[in-house]
Design a protein around this motif. Structure first.
Motif, PDB file in Angstrom:
ATOM      1  N   LEU A  41       0.830  -1.201   0.000  1.00  0.00           N
ATOM      2  CA  LEU A  41       0.000   0.000   0.000  1.00  0.00           C
ATOM      3  C   LEU A  41       0.865   1.252   0.000  1.00  0.00           C
ATOM      4  CD1 LEU A  41      -2.464   1.835   0.392  1.00  0.00           C
ATOM      5  CD2 LEU A  41      -2.492   1.179   2.810  1.00  0.00           C
ATOM      6  N   VAL A  42       1.834   1.302   0.885  1.00  0.00           N
ATOM      7  CA  VAL A  42       2.686   2.486   0.994  1.00  0.00           C
ATOM      8  C   VAL A  42       3.636   2.586  -0.198  1.00  0.00           C
ATOM      9  CG1 VAL A  42       4.551   3.518   2.344  1.00  0.00           C
ATOM     10  CG2 VAL A  42       2.476   2.747   3.470  1.00  0.00           C
ATOM     11  N   LEU A 102       0.953  12.497   2.925  1.00  0.00           N
ATOM     12  CA  LEU A 102       0.441  11.415   2.093  1.00  0.00           C
ATOM     13  C   LEU A 102      -0.982  11.021   2.498  1.00  0.00           C
ATOM     14  CD1 LEU A 102       0.937   9.009   0.075  1.00  0.00           C
ATOM     15  CD2 LEU A 102       1.771   7.734   2.046  1.00  0.00           C
ATOM     16  N   GLU A 133       3.114   6.840  -6.467  1.00  0.00           N
ATOM     17  CA  GLU A 133       2.096   7.535  -7.256  1.00  0.00           C
ATOM     18  C   GLU A 133       1.960   8.994  -6.846  1.00  0.00           C
ATOM     19  OE1 GLU A 133      -1.600   5.374  -7.385  1.00  0.00           O
ATOM     20  OE2 GLU A 133      -0.587   3.482  -7.824  1.00  0.00           O
ATOM     21  N   GLY A 134       2.191   9.283  -5.563  1.00  0.00           N
ATOM     22  CA  GLY A 134       2.104  10.654  -5.080  1.00  0.00           C
ATOM     23  C   GLY A 134       3.378  11.452  -5.282  1.00  0.00           C
ATOM     24  N   TYR A 143      -4.655   8.793  -1.543  1.00  0.00           N
ATOM     25  CA  TYR A 143      -4.312   7.787  -0.540  1.00  0.00           C
ATOM     26  C   TYR A 143      -5.571   7.100  -0.007  1.00  0.00           C
ATOM     27  CZ  TYR A 143      -2.820   5.365   3.578  1.00  0.00           C
ATOM     28  OH  TYR A 143      -2.628   4.361   4.501  1.00  0.00           O
ATOM     29  N   SER A 191       2.941   1.800  -3.257  1.00  0.00           N
ATOM     30  CA  SER A 191       2.151   2.416  -4.329  1.00  0.00           C
ATOM     31  C   SER A 191       1.876   3.891  -4.053  1.00  0.00           C
ATOM     32  CB  SER A 191       0.821   1.683  -4.494  1.00  0.00           C
ATOM     33  OG  SER A 191       1.008   0.350  -4.863  1.00  0.00           O
ATOM     34  N   ALA A 192       1.463   4.190  -2.808  1.00  0.00           N
ATOM     35  CA  ALA A 192       1.062   5.557  -2.468  1.00  0.00           C
ATOM     36  C   ALA A 192       2.225   6.543  -2.567  1.00  0.00           C
ATOM     37  CB  ALA A 192       0.473   5.583  -1.066  1.00  0.00           C
ATOM     38  N   LEU A 197      -6.500   4.414  -2.421  1.00  0.00           N
ATOM     39  CA  LEU A 197      -5.613   3.254  -2.376  1.00  0.00           C
ATOM     40  C   LEU A 197      -5.852   2.422  -1.118  1.00  0.00           C
ATOM     41  CD1 LEU A 197      -2.239   4.798  -3.626  1.00  0.00           C
ATOM     42  CD2 LEU A 197      -3.614   3.065  -4.797  1.00  0.00           C
ATOM     43  N   ARG A 198      -6.015   3.095   0.018  1.00  0.00           N
ATOM     44  CA  ARG A 198      -6.250   2.398   1.285  1.00  0.00           C
ATOM     45  C   ARG A 198      -7.561   1.617   1.226  1.00  0.00           C
ATOM     46  NH1 ARG A 198      -8.083   6.207   4.345  1.00  0.00           N
ATOM     47  NH2 ARG A 198     -10.113   5.265   3.953  1.00  0.00           N
TER      48      ARG A 198
END
Length: 329
Positions: A46-47, A278, A53-54, A284, A49-50, A287-288
């Motif tokens: 998860l992190v 984030l 992507e961010g 986020y 990707s975040a 995504l979460r």
């Protein structure tokens, strides 16, 4: 702006750049303290990707796996061998805190790392294979009450672990003595779910998000109950709670990260500030949510206080079940 002010601003800017370049957000690594496929893996992915992507990091975050003792190996390795590794974050869950309360991480306690960020929360779940004769939590409990030796439970962790505790609390709520449970320990939720589908165990007491992600990936399993005081949202909205089925069991599972004890204040702040920014973004949240986790955003001192409080609560719970308890040093 005066020349002096410009000089100070430039110096501050250079200092900030230096802190960034020092390595906290360069060549980053997320350590998942279990084999691939479980909750720690989900947390790191998860992190990963975040952050990418961010555009919070320039290079993709590397995810590495360090199974052993449901977090114990990673905890000990980071403290003893990578205490100042500013670019390495390690996933933890409520289960990690429960193990710390029982001294399962060796001589180290909750005071030996720097708790960085809580990025979401999950909830306990009771899961069976798709072809299981159990259609509800009541079915499981009726079978256990009739003959606890004929229902094999399994999950990621030995007796006293978070997943065992979920099984024990559910059994106790249904009038079954937890000491009579047949329980098989696995190294992480991914292994347990594989065993469930293979018919080696009958019931998996794991995490809702973890099971949900595996179902999306094609796992042939069903979730019978979630351990929350109210139904979850989204894809889980149609799954009844344990309480709805007559078993008052509530088990939230914080998910987050810690860093080594000797990571500098400057690098720790870079990470904490990055996580705060984030987690404040709509991207986020999306995504979460896609990973089945529910909102919980906490960094720095508030998280440290939360962790210490949770561990103290787990010590009391462990005592109730006659488990080993170790006080913080």
């Amino acid at each position: 702006m005066s020349i002096t002010s410009k000089f100070i601003a430039a110096a501050v800017s250079a200092s900030a750049l230096s802190a960034f370049a020092a390595g906290a957000l360069e060549k980053t690594e997320c350590i998942a303290p279990a084999k691939p496929g479980g909750g720690f893996d989900l947390t790191c992915k998860l992190v990963q990707s975040a952050l990418q992507e961010g555009k919070f990091i320039a290079d993709p975050m590397r995810v590495t796996y360090m199974p052993g003792g449901i977090g114990a190996v990673a905890y000990n390795t980071v403290i003893a061998q990578k205490p100042d590794a500013a670019n390495a974050i390690v996933a933890f869950s409520g289960g990690s805190l429960l193990n710390l309360a029982q001294g399962k991480f060796g001589r180290y306690t909750e005071n030996d790392v720097r708790w960085l960020a809580a990025i979401g929360t999950d909830y306990g779940a009771v899961v069976v294979a798709e072809n299981s004769p159990f259609k509800s939590l009541k079915d499981v409990m009726a079978a256990m009450k009739a003959d606890p030796t004929k229902v094999v439970l399994g999950a990621g962790g030995t007796v006293g672990s978070q997943d065992w505790m979920k099984a024990a609390l559910t059994a106790r709520a249904g009038g079954v003595n937890p000491k009579t449970m047949r329980y098989v320990a696995f190294e992480g939720g991914g292994e347990a779910l594989t065993a469930l589908q293979g018919g080696h165990i009958h019931v998996f007491t794991g995490d809702a998000a973890e099971a949900g992600q595996q179902i999306k990936a094609g796992a042939k399993v069903r979730i019978l109950a979630v351990m929350n005081d109210k139904r979850l949202t989204g894809d889980m909205a149609n799954i009844p709670t344990a309480a709805e089925q007559g078993y008052d069991v509530d088990w939230p599972i914080v998910r987050g990260f810690y860093v080594g004890p000797k990571v500098s204040d400057a690098d720790y702040k870079v990470w904490a500030d990055t996580f705060a920014k984030l987690m404040a973004t709509p991207a986020y949240d999306k995504l979460r949510s896609e990973r089945g986790l529910f909102p919980m955003a906490m960094t720095g001192a508030p998280l440290d206080a939360y962790v210490k409080k949770q561990v103290a609560g787990y010590r009391k719970l462990a005592e109730e079940f006659g488990l080993n308890v170790v006080a913080a040093k």
